[in-house]
Design a protein around this motif. Structure first.
Motif, PDB file in Angstrom:
ATOM      1  N   GLN A   1      -7.179   5.193  -7.675  1.00  9.13           N
ATOM      2  CA  GLN A   1      -6.087   6.004  -7.160  1.00  9.13           C
ATOM      3  C   GLN A   1      -6.615   7.393  -6.790  1.00  9.13           C
ATOM      4  O   GLN A   1      -7.726   7.778  -7.146  1.00  9.13           O
ATOM      5  CB  GLN A   1      -4.991   6.145  -8.233  1.00  9.13           C
TER       6      GLN A   1
ATOM      7  N   SER B   1      -7.646   3.925   2.914  1.00 16.82           N
ATOM      8  CA  SER B   1      -7.386   2.497   3.104  1.00 16.82           C
ATOM      9  C   SER B   1      -7.016   2.224   4.553  1.00 16.82           C
ATOM     10  O   SER B   1      -6.655   3.128   5.308  1.00 16.82           O
ATOM     11  CB  SER B   1      -6.246   2.057   2.175  1.00 16.82           C
TER      12      SER B   1
ATOM     13  N   ILE C   1      -4.500   0.181   5.108  1.00 19.54           N
ATOM     14  CA  ILE C   1      -3.108  -0.237   4.961  1.00 19.54           C
ATOM     15  C   ILE C   1      -2.193   0.983   5.007  1.00 19.54           C
ATOM     16  O   ILE C   1      -2.403   1.950   4.258  1.00 19.54           O
ATOM     17  CB  ILE C   1      -2.914  -1.008   3.644  1.00 19.54           C
ATOM     18  N   LEU C   2      -1.173   0.940   5.848  1.00 17.10           N
ATOM     19  CA  LEU C   2      -0.293   2.092   6.034  1.00 17.10           C
ATOM     20  C   LEU C   2       0.365   2.528   4.731  1.00 17.10           C
ATOM     21  O   LEU C   2       0.416   3.730   4.431  1.00 17.10           O
ATOM     22  CB  LEU C   2       0.784   1.782   7.080  1.00 17.10           C
ATOM     23  N   ALA C   3       0.857   1.577   3.944  1.00 20.50           N
ATOM     24  CA  ALA C   3       1.510   1.931   2.680  1.00 20.50           C
ATOM     25  C   ALA C   3       0.551   2.643   1.741  1.00 20.50           C
ATOM     26  O   ALA C   3       0.944   3.568   1.015  1.00 20.50           O
ATOM     27  CB  ALA C   3       2.080   0.688   2.007  1.00 20.50           C
ATOM     28  N   GLU C   4      -0.716   2.234   1.747  1.00 23.13           N
ATOM     29  CA  GLU C   4      -1.724   2.885   0.908  1.00 23.13           C
ATOM     30  C   GLU C   4      -2.006   4.305   1.414  1.00 23.13           C
ATOM     31  O   GLU C   4      -2.219   5.227   0.619  1.00 23.13           O
ATOM     32  CB  GLU C   4      -3.008   2.060   0.890  1.00 23.13           C
ATOM     33  N   LYS C   5      -2.015   4.477   2.713  1.00 20.95           N
ATOM     34  CA  LYS C   5      -2.206   5.813   3.272  1.00 20.95           C
ATOM     35  C   LYS C   5      -1.054   6.731   2.850  1.00 20.95           C
ATOM     36  O   LYS C   5      -1.273   7.871   2.440  1.00 20.95           O
ATOM     37  CB  LYS C   5      -2.281   5.744   4.803  1.00 20.95           C
ATOM     38  N   GLU C   6       0.160   6.215   2.958  1.00 21.27           N
ATOM     39  CA  GLU C   6       1.334   7.013   2.600  1.00 21.27           C
ATOM     40  C   GLU C   6       1.319   7.375   1.123  1.00 21.27           C
ATOM     41  O   GLU C   6       1.664   8.501   0.747  1.00 21.27           O
ATOM     42  CB  GLU C   6       2.603   6.236   2.948  1.00 21.27           C
ATOM     43  N   ARG C   7       0.906   6.429   0.280  1.00 20.50           N
ATOM     44  CA  ARG C   7       0.827   6.728  -1.146  1.00 20.50           C
ATOM     45  C   ARG C   7      -0.239   7.784  -1.417  1.00 20.50           C
ATOM     46  O   ARG C   7      -0.041   8.695  -2.232  1.00 20.50           O
ATOM     47  CB  ARG C   7       0.515   5.462  -1.951  1.00 20.50           C
TER      48      ARG C   7
ATOM     49  N   ASP D   1      -5.015   9.322   8.461  1.00 23.10           N
ATOM     50  CA  ASP D   1      -4.853   9.934   7.132  1.00 23.10           C
ATOM     51  C   ASP D   1      -4.826  11.453   7.225  1.00 23.10           C
ATOM     52  O   ASP D   1      -3.944  12.103   6.647  1.00 23.10           O
ATOM     53  CB  ASP D   1      -6.003   9.503   6.213  1.00 23.10           C
TER      54      ASP D   1
END
Length: 423
Positions: free
Chosen positions: A218, A277, A279-285, A315
């Protein structure tokens, strides 16, 4: 509370050679070649060789995978925590550094996103490694070795080689000691953090933090001294010009510059390392976690660097947009893919909030590198390197390539001489 304090004990290396014993005398590193080869031999390699490349010699190293500065903790004899060493005293205490010497790993190509280093000629303008005394590991893979196994074996061998060489520095007196500690400063100074985006995209596009694949990690708060002490190791085959090598992590210029200004015109409050990452969701997180840390620590501004290009530019633009919304000033550091003549759109993504940008130059620019008397590695690899062209190798042995294939030529960290000036 006692702050972390790291002493980098610098041993300056002016030359390298082979000899009967691995040692350092009068700034010359002598290497017992056969002893080192035995340490590096393993079932993943069909052959192992060690070669030397000094500044000014007519040598081309290709394909280059990683560059590593020999360092060691003299009190424990360890380094590269989580891979070769333990976690004790990371970022504090003493670390012996062989400055002016670098381990370079090569051999048959693992992935097309590798690079080259010229020790002579016009290519030397664009790579910091052209000006170092390079100890080159030529490791050829065993038959039927997968690319993932090949990369892992070369990565570990390079670290073992750097650790072996660094041991010789424990026997000599340091030429200089540089101390790094984040002392308390005037609270009125602006509070700044460095956001270090660490490539973690799979398909041989990964880095390792304390020995763990960054894809599994993380966003985290780090002390800048951890980066100087081997916490981050390169395991990626991203385009050579903007690859953050292990050497680059050890000698991150953003960290060094912010340390230099700590207590003068800014308060350097640490490093946020965040995986990049696909993955869009991983970028947002990742963006959310970066800003959560920055806001918790009451940060006024951040400096953000990426690794690679294209996908990671999403990113940095997302970070700039969201940071500016909450009042955190943002500076981003990027290279450009602006086409052969520099007239194309330089970035894959952009945002009006990113209005403070440091550029490392256009890695699409072409350059002709003359033939060298000696090649360490495989010259034919130049035709398949990322950012190059299929007919790069010319009949006379010269190569016509983009700057993209030269190691660190357009480093997003700024370890480069390319830049743009706005008039």
């Amino acid at each position: 509370m006692k702050q972390k304090s790291l002493d980098l004990e610098i041993v300056k290396i002016h030359d390298i050679q082979f000899g009967e014993k691995t040692e350092i005398k009068e700034h010359v590193l002598t290497i017992q070649k056969e002893e080192l080869k035995k340490i590096l031999e393993c079932e993943e390699f069909s052959s192992v060789d060690i070669q030397l490349a000094r500044p000014g010699e007519s040598i081309r190293i290709i394909p280059v995978k990683d560059a590593i500065e020999p360092r060691i903790k003299p009190d424990s004899g360890e380094y590269f925590p989580g891979i070769l060493g333990k976690y004790d005293s990371v970022g504090e205490g003493r670390t012996r550094v062989l400055e002016g010497c670098c381990v370079i790993t090569t051999g048959r190509i693992v992935c097309f996103q590798e690079g080259l280093i010229d020790m002579n000629g016009p290519g030397t303008v664009h790579s910091i490694y052209s000006h170092m005394n390079n100890v080159v590991l030529v490791a050829e893979p065993a038959e039927n070795l997968s690319p993932e196994e090949h990369e892992a074996a070369v990565r570990k061998a390079g670290l073992k080689m750097a650790h072996y060489l660094a041991k010789a520095g424990m026997e000599v007196e340091a030429d200089e000691v540089r101390t790094y500690t984040l002392n308390k400063v005037d609270p009125k100074l602006p509070r700044l953090m460095y956001v270090n985006l660490v490539l973690a995209q799979g398909l041989l596009h990964d880095n390792y933090i304390y020995g763990e694949d960054a894809k599994k990690l993380q966003t985290m708060l780090m002390h800048p001294n951890e980066m100087m002490d081997g916490a981050i190791v390169s395991g990626n085959c991203v385009t050579a010009c903007d690859k953050n090598t292990t050497y680059d992590h050890q000698n991150n210029p953003v960290v060094k510059d912010m340390y230099e200004r700590h207590g003068k015109d800014l308060n350097f409050c640490g490093v946020i390392s965040s995986p990049i990452s696909t993955i869009l969701a991983e970028k947002e997180r990742g963006v959310m976690e970066i800003l959560s840390i920055a806001r918790l620590l009451d940060i006024d501004a951040i400096v953000v660097t990426e690794e690679g290009g294209g996908n990671p530019e999403a990113d940095i633009m997302m970070i700039a947009e969201e940071a500016e919304k909450v009042g955190i000033k943002t500076v981003i550091c990027v290279h450009e893919n602006a086409g052969d003549d520099g007239s194309s759109e330089p970035l894959a993504n952009s945002n009006p909030a990113a209005d403070a940008v440091v550029t490392a130059g256009n890695n699409n620019e072409f350059i002709v590198l003359p033939p060298m008397k000696k090649t360490i590695g495989h010259l034919e690899a130049v035709d398949v390197l990322a950012g190059g062209v299929s007919d790069a190798l010319q009949e006379d042995g010269s190569v016509r390539v983009r700057l993209a294939v030269i190691m660190d030529a357009a480093s997003n960290l700024g370890i480069t001489k390319l830049r743009a000036v706005t008039y």
